[in-house]
Each structure stands twice: as C-alpha cells, then as structure tokens.
Design a protein around this motif. Structure first.
Motif, short mmCIF file in Angstrom:
data_model
loop_
_atom_site.label_atom_id
_atom_site.label_comp_id
_atom_site.label_asym_id
_atom_site.label_seq_id
_atom_site.Cartn_x
_atom_site.Cartn_y
_atom_site.Cartn_z
N VAL A 51 47.15 9.08 5.56
CA VAL A 51 46.96 8.01 6.54
C VAL A 51 45.80 7.11 6.12
O VAL A 51 45.91 5.89 6.09
CB VAL A 51 46.73 8.59 7.96
CG1 VAL A 51 46.22 7.53 8.92
CG2 VAL A 51 48.01 9.21 8.48
N SER A 54 46.68 5.14 2.84
CA SER A 54 47.69 4.10 3.04
C SER A 54 47.13 2.93 3.83
O SER A 54 47.43 1.77 3.56
CB SER A 54 48.94 4.67 3.71
OG SER A 54 48.65 5.17 5.00
N ARG A 55 46.28 3.22 4.82
CA ARG A 55 45.62 2.14 5.57
C ARG A 55 44.65 1.39 4.67
O ARG A 55 44.52 0.17 4.77
CB ARG A 55 44.92 2.71 6.80
CG ARG A 55 45.91 3.14 7.87
CD ARG A 55 45.23 3.83 9.03
NE ARG A 55 44.24 3.01 9.69
CZ ARG A 55 44.43 2.34 10.82
NH1 ARG A 55 45.59 2.42 11.43
NH2 ARG A 55 43.48 1.63 11.36
N ARG A 66 55.30 -6.17 3.41
CA ARG A 66 55.72 -4.81 3.78
C ARG A 66 56.60 -4.20 2.68
O ARG A 66 56.44 -3.04 2.32
CB ARG A 66 56.46 -4.84 5.11
CG ARG A 66 56.78 -3.47 5.65
CD ARG A 66 57.43 -3.53 7.03
NE ARG A 66 56.59 -4.19 8.01
CZ ARG A 66 55.72 -3.56 8.80
NH1 ARG A 66 55.57 -2.27 8.70
NH2 ARG A 66 55.02 -4.22 9.69
N TRP A 125 52.27 0.49 8.23
CA TRP A 125 51.15 -0.16 8.91
C TRP A 125 51.37 -1.66 9.02
O TRP A 125 51.80 -2.31 8.08
CB TRP A 125 49.84 0.11 8.18
CG TRP A 125 49.55 1.55 8.03
CD1 TRP A 125 49.55 2.26 6.86
CD2 TRP A 125 49.28 2.49 9.05
NE1 TRP A 125 49.27 3.58 7.11
CE2 TRP A 125 49.10 3.75 8.45
CE3 TRP A 125 49.16 2.39 10.44
CZ2 TRP A 125 48.81 4.89 9.18
CZ3 TRP A 125 48.87 3.53 11.16
CH2 TRP A 125 48.70 4.76 10.53
N ASN A 126 51.05 -2.16 10.17
CA ASN A 126 51.04 -3.59 10.40
C ASN A 126 49.66 -4.09 9.98
O ASN A 126 48.65 -3.50 10.33
CB ASN A 126 51.29 -3.86 11.90
CG ASN A 126 51.41 -5.31 12.22
OD1 ASN A 126 50.99 -6.17 11.45
ND2 ASN A 126 51.97 -5.59 13.38
N ARG A 127 49.59 -5.17 9.24
CA ARG A 127 48.31 -5.67 8.75
C ARG A 127 47.32 -5.90 9.89
O ARG A 127 46.13 -5.70 9.74
CB ARG A 127 48.50 -6.97 7.97
CG ARG A 127 49.05 -6.73 6.61
CD ARG A 127 49.09 -8.01 5.82
NE ARG A 127 50.35 -7.99 5.10
CZ ARG A 127 51.07 -9.05 4.83
NH1 ARG A 127 50.67 -10.22 5.21
NH2 ARG A 127 52.18 -8.94 4.18
N SER A 129 47.08 -4.18 12.60
CA SER A 129 46.64 -2.93 13.21
C SER A 129 45.62 -2.19 12.35
O SER A 129 45.09 -1.17 12.76
CB SER A 129 47.83 -2.01 13.48
OG SER A 129 48.38 -1.56 12.26
N VAL A 130 45.37 -2.68 11.13
CA VAL A 130 44.41 -2.05 10.24
C VAL A 130 43.17 -2.92 10.21
O VAL A 130 43.14 -3.96 9.57
CB VAL A 130 45.00 -1.89 8.82
CG1 VAL A 130 43.98 -1.26 7.89
CG2 VAL A 130 46.27 -1.07 8.87
#
Length: 144
Positions: A51, A54-55, A66, A125-127, A129-130
């Motif tokens: 996690v 990847s983030r 994506r 992951w949505n850009r 949300s990171v």
C-alpha cells in the motif's frame, strides 16, 4: 521509460522489504510457529508495504495515467515473480515447478492473492486521494 522506472522502483521496495523480513521470519518465526503461520504473520506487513509503495508511486509520478500505473504494477509483478523463482533456484536448487509445489496451500494462496494486489495496487489509487506529504512538516520560525 518512466513506467518501467516506476515499476522497477516499486519492485525494489517491496522485494527488498520481503527479503529483509526473511531474516526475521526464517530464524525466529518459522521454528516457533511453522512455515505456514510465519508466512501468514508476515503478510500484513507486506500488504502495508505494498500500500505504501504503490501510493508512493502515484505521488512520485503524477504524470502517469491509471493504465500506465497498471503497466508499472505488471512490470513490478513480473520482476518479483522472476526474482522469487531465481532465489528459489539459486538458494535451494529448486525448479519453478518444485518451488510452486512446495508452497503451503493456505499461505501460498494468501501469497498469490497478495501478488495480484501488488500488481494492480498502483492503478487502484486516485491521484487526488494520495496526498503530497512533502509540505506537511514545515515550521515557521516564529512558531518555534
């Protein structure tokens, strides 16, 4: 080229962590709990690393779409599986078939699921949300 570099770095982080954890799992956990339980105890740590890594990939490479991040994950997956099989061959002199057959059905199944998560995680992951953590610890001089 950025996709391959992102996939390589993602692989190095996760594989390096797993390699380092083996130095704890094999001598300390396996004798006490057995191979299956030791691998299952290690899995939450590895999933947390997946996690985080990847983030990190998404945060460090905002220009990647994506689908490009999915390709980076697949590249990392291919490198990880190749490295696992190479380590099994050179350290234990086992063929890929022997290595797969030697895996415990329970921990091996969980490991397989974690490999699939590893492959797709960068694309999940949505850009937005990171968060970019580069400016979270800035202190003003007058605040000190």
């Amino acid at each position: 080229m950025r996709v391959l570099k992102a996939g390589l770095i993602y692989f190095l982080i996760v594989f390096g962590t797993g390699f380092a954890l083996a130095f704890v799992r094999i001598p300390f956990l396996v004798p006490r709990f057995g191979v299956c339980m030791a691998e299952l105890l290690e899995m939450p740590v590895m999933l947390a690393v997946i996690v985080w890594a990847s983030r990190r990939l998404v945060r460090r490479h905002p220009e990647l779409s994506r689908s490009s991040r999915l390709i980076a994950g697949i590249v990392a997956f291919a490198l990880l599986v190749s490295a696992e099989l190479a380590v099994a061959y050179f350290m234990s002199n086992r063929t890929p078939g022997q290595y797969v057959a030697s895996r415990d059905p329970v921990s091996g199944g969980v490991y397989l699921a974690s490999l699939l998560i590893f492959a797709v995680a960068p694309a999940l992951w949505n850009r937005r949300s990171v968060p970019d953590n580069s400016s979270t610890l800035t202190l003003r001089r007058d605040a000190v």
